[in-house]
Scaffold this active site. Sequence first.
Site, mmCIF file in Angstrom:
data_model
loop_
_atom_site.group_PDB
_atom_site.id
_atom_site.type_symbol
_atom_site.label_atom_id
_atom_site.label_comp_id
_atom_site.label_asym_id
_atom_site.label_seq_id
_atom_site.Cartn_x
_atom_site.Cartn_y
_atom_site.Cartn_z
ATOM 1 N N SER A 124 36.670 33.243 47.740
ATOM 2 C CA SER A 124 36.229 34.570 47.278
ATOM 3 C C SER A 124 36.055 35.562 48.422
ATOM 4 O O SER A 124 35.137 36.373 48.409
ATOM 5 C CB SER A 124 34.953 34.455 46.444
ATOM 6 O OG SER A 124 35.182 33.651 45.296
ATOM 7 N N HIS B 233 44.585 21.368 50.456
ATOM 8 C CA HIS B 233 43.799 22.329 49.677
ATOM 9 C C HIS B 233 42.984 21.564 48.635
ATOM 10 O O HIS B 233 43.441 20.561 48.089
ATOM 11 C CB HIS B 233 44.721 23.352 49.002
ATOM 12 C CG HIS B 233 43.959 24.506 48.426
ATOM 13 N ND1 HIS B 233 43.301 24.426 47.227
ATOM 14 C CD2 HIS B 233 43.701 25.743 48.924
ATOM 15 C CE1 HIS B 233 42.689 25.587 47.001
ATOM 16 N NE2 HIS B 233 42.915 26.401 48.012
ATOM 17 N N GLY C 13 37.593 31.021 43.845
ATOM 18 C CA GLY C 13 37.920 31.639 42.569
ATOM 19 C C GLY C 13 36.711 31.883 41.682
ATOM 20 O O GLY C 13 36.863 32.201 40.503
ATOM 21 N N GLY D 208 42.787 33.799 48.382
ATOM 22 C CA GLY D 208 43.456 33.500 47.120
ATOM 23 C C GLY D 208 43.688 34.772 46.326
ATOM 24 O O GLY D 208 44.618 35.536 46.595
ATOM 25 N N GLY D 209 42.825 35.027 45.367
ATOM 26 C CA GLY D 209 43.022 36.143 44.442
ATOM 27 C C GLY D 209 43.315 37.475 45.104
ATOM 28 O O GLY D 209 44.222 38.214 44.675
ATOM 29 N N GLU E 15 42.412 22.099 45.665
ATOM 30 C CA GLU E 15 43.062 21.944 44.353
ATOM 31 C C GLU E 15 44.020 20.759 44.365
ATOM 32 O O GLU E 15 44.200 20.090 43.343
ATOM 33 C CB GLU E 15 43.760 23.266 43.972
ATOM 34 C CG GLU E 15 42.732 24.336 43.602
ATOM 35 C CD GLU E 15 43.155 25.774 43.862
ATOM 36 O OE1 GLU E 15 44.354 26.035 44.064
ATOM 37 O OE2 GLU E 15 42.263 26.649 43.869
ATOM 38 N N ASN F 149 47.082 32.738 50.210
ATOM 39 C CA ASN F 149 47.544 31.585 49.430
ATOM 40 C C ASN F 149 47.758 32.087 48.003
ATOM 41 O O ASN F 149 46.797 32.307 47.276
ATOM 42 C CB ASN F 149 46.476 30.475 49.466
ATOM 43 C CG ASN F 149 46.820 29.321 48.548
ATOM 44 O OD1 ASN F 149 47.922 29.256 47.992
ATOM 45 N ND2 ASN F 149 45.881 28.406 48.367
ATOM 46 N N TRP F 150 49.026 32.266 47.667
ATOM 47 C CA TRP F 150 49.345 32.845 46.352
ATOM 48 C C TRP F 150 49.119 31.841 45.225
ATOM 49 O O TRP F 150 49.194 32.202 44.057
ATOM 50 C CB TRP F 150 50.791 33.336 46.323
ATOM 51 C CG TRP F 150 51.059 34.559 47.161
ATOM 52 C CD1 TRP F 150 50.180 35.197 48.003
ATOM 53 C CD2 TRP F 150 52.289 35.302 47.233
ATOM 54 N NE1 TRP F 150 50.794 36.289 48.584
ATOM 55 C CE2 TRP F 150 52.084 36.370 48.137
ATOM 56 C CE3 TRP F 150 53.541 35.152 46.629
ATOM 57 C CZ2 TRP F 150 53.095 37.298 48.429
ATOM 58 C CZ3 TRP F 150 54.550 36.068 46.929
ATOM 59 C CH2 TRP F 150 54.324 37.125 47.813
ATOM 60 N N LYS F 151 48.896 30.573 45.559
ATOM 61 C CA LYS F 151 48.773 29.512 44.547
ATOM 62 C C LYS F 151 49.989 29.590 43.607
ATOM 63 O O LYS F 151 51.062 29.948 44.061
ATOM 64 C CB LYS F 151 47.424 29.612 43.843
ATOM 65 C CG LYS F 151 46.274 29.646 44.866
ATOM 66 C CD LYS F 151 44.924 29.434 44.302
ATOM 67 C CE LYS F 151 43.902 29.468 45.449
ATOM 68 N NZ LYS F 151 42.549 29.189 45.013
ATOM 69 N N GLU G 140 36.890 25.834 53.204
ATOM 70 C CA GLU G 140 36.843 26.421 51.872
ATOM 71 C C GLU G 140 35.851 25.641 51.013
ATOM 72 O O GLU G 140 36.217 24.606 50.430
ATOM 73 C CB GLU G 140 38.225 26.365 51.216
ATOM 74 C CG GLU G 140 39.295 27.135 51.949
ATOM 75 C CD GLU G 140 40.423 27.555 51.023
ATOM 76 O OE1 GLU G 140 40.763 28.728 51.037
ATOM 77 O OE2 GLU G 140 40.952 26.711 50.272
#
Length: 247
Positions: free
Chosen positions: A209, A95, A173, A230-231, A97, A9-11, A167
Site C-alpha cells: 500500500s 512474492h 492491497g 502494486g496498485g 502471493e 509489480n503489475w501482478k 512486504e
Amino acid sequence: MRRKLVVGNWKMNGSLAANAVLLEALQAGLDADSGVDSAVCPPAPFLAQCQAMLAGSPLAWGAQDVSANAAGAFTGEMAAAMLADFGCKYVIVGHSERRACHGESSELVAKKALAALAAGLTPIVCVGETLAERDAGQTFAVVGEQLGAVLGLVPAADAARIVVAYEPVWAIGTGKTATPAMAQEVHAQLRAQLTDKNAGGVQILYGGSMKPDNAGELMAQADIDGGLIGGAALKAADFLAIIAAAR
Ligand code: 13P
C-alpha cells in the site's frame, strides 16, 4: 549513499492496449537524470512489449517469477535465460502471493534467486510476515528465515547483487501501510543480516500500500531504499509521483 529504486509489480493486470498507454505516459514523465532507478514488472506475456517500447529508456523491466531450473520438462515455467533474452533486468522472487497461492518455500525461493543471478538478472527477494505472525511476535524470525535462506545459498560474492523487498503481508492491497517506524525497524534488521554477508549496500525496498501520499515519509527512513508498488503502479500519475518522492 544507496540509490533509490522504485519497481512496479503489475501482478496479473494489463493488456497490450492498456500497457501501451501506461508505458507511454511513464516514459513521457520520466526524467533520465532523476537519480532514481525505476522498473516495471508486467505479466510475462507482455515482456516483449516492454522490450520493444522501453529499450533505451531509463525505465527498466523485469518479470514476476522465474523457474529454479535452467531448461527442460517444466511445463508452464520460464527460465531465467529466457527472461534475460527479453531484456529483463530484474525478476521478483518469493512474492507473498506466490508463497501463499503456490506453496513456495524459502528454499525454493532461494533456488530461484540463484537461477536469476546465474543468468545475470537481479532477483528482488520478497520477505514479509502475516498479521498472525506479527501479532505472535514472530516478525523478525519470519523475515530473518526468508532472507537467510537466500543468503545461505547464494555465493558470498553474489550476495551484494540482490535486491530485497520487505512486504508485510497484511499491508498488501489492504490500504494498511506499516508506519515508517515499523518498516524501518524491520529494514534495519534486514540491513544487519545483509551486512553480515558483506552485502550492506543492497537496496531494501518497502512494499504494501505504498502510495504518493505516504511514499516520501517511508523512503526518508534510513534503511528504506525505495518501493515495490502494486496498485499504484497501474496509474502513471501515481507511479511517477512515487518515483519523484524517492528523489
Ligand atoms: P499494493 O501496493 O497493491 O499493496 O501491493 C504491494 C505488492 O504486493 C507489491 O509487490
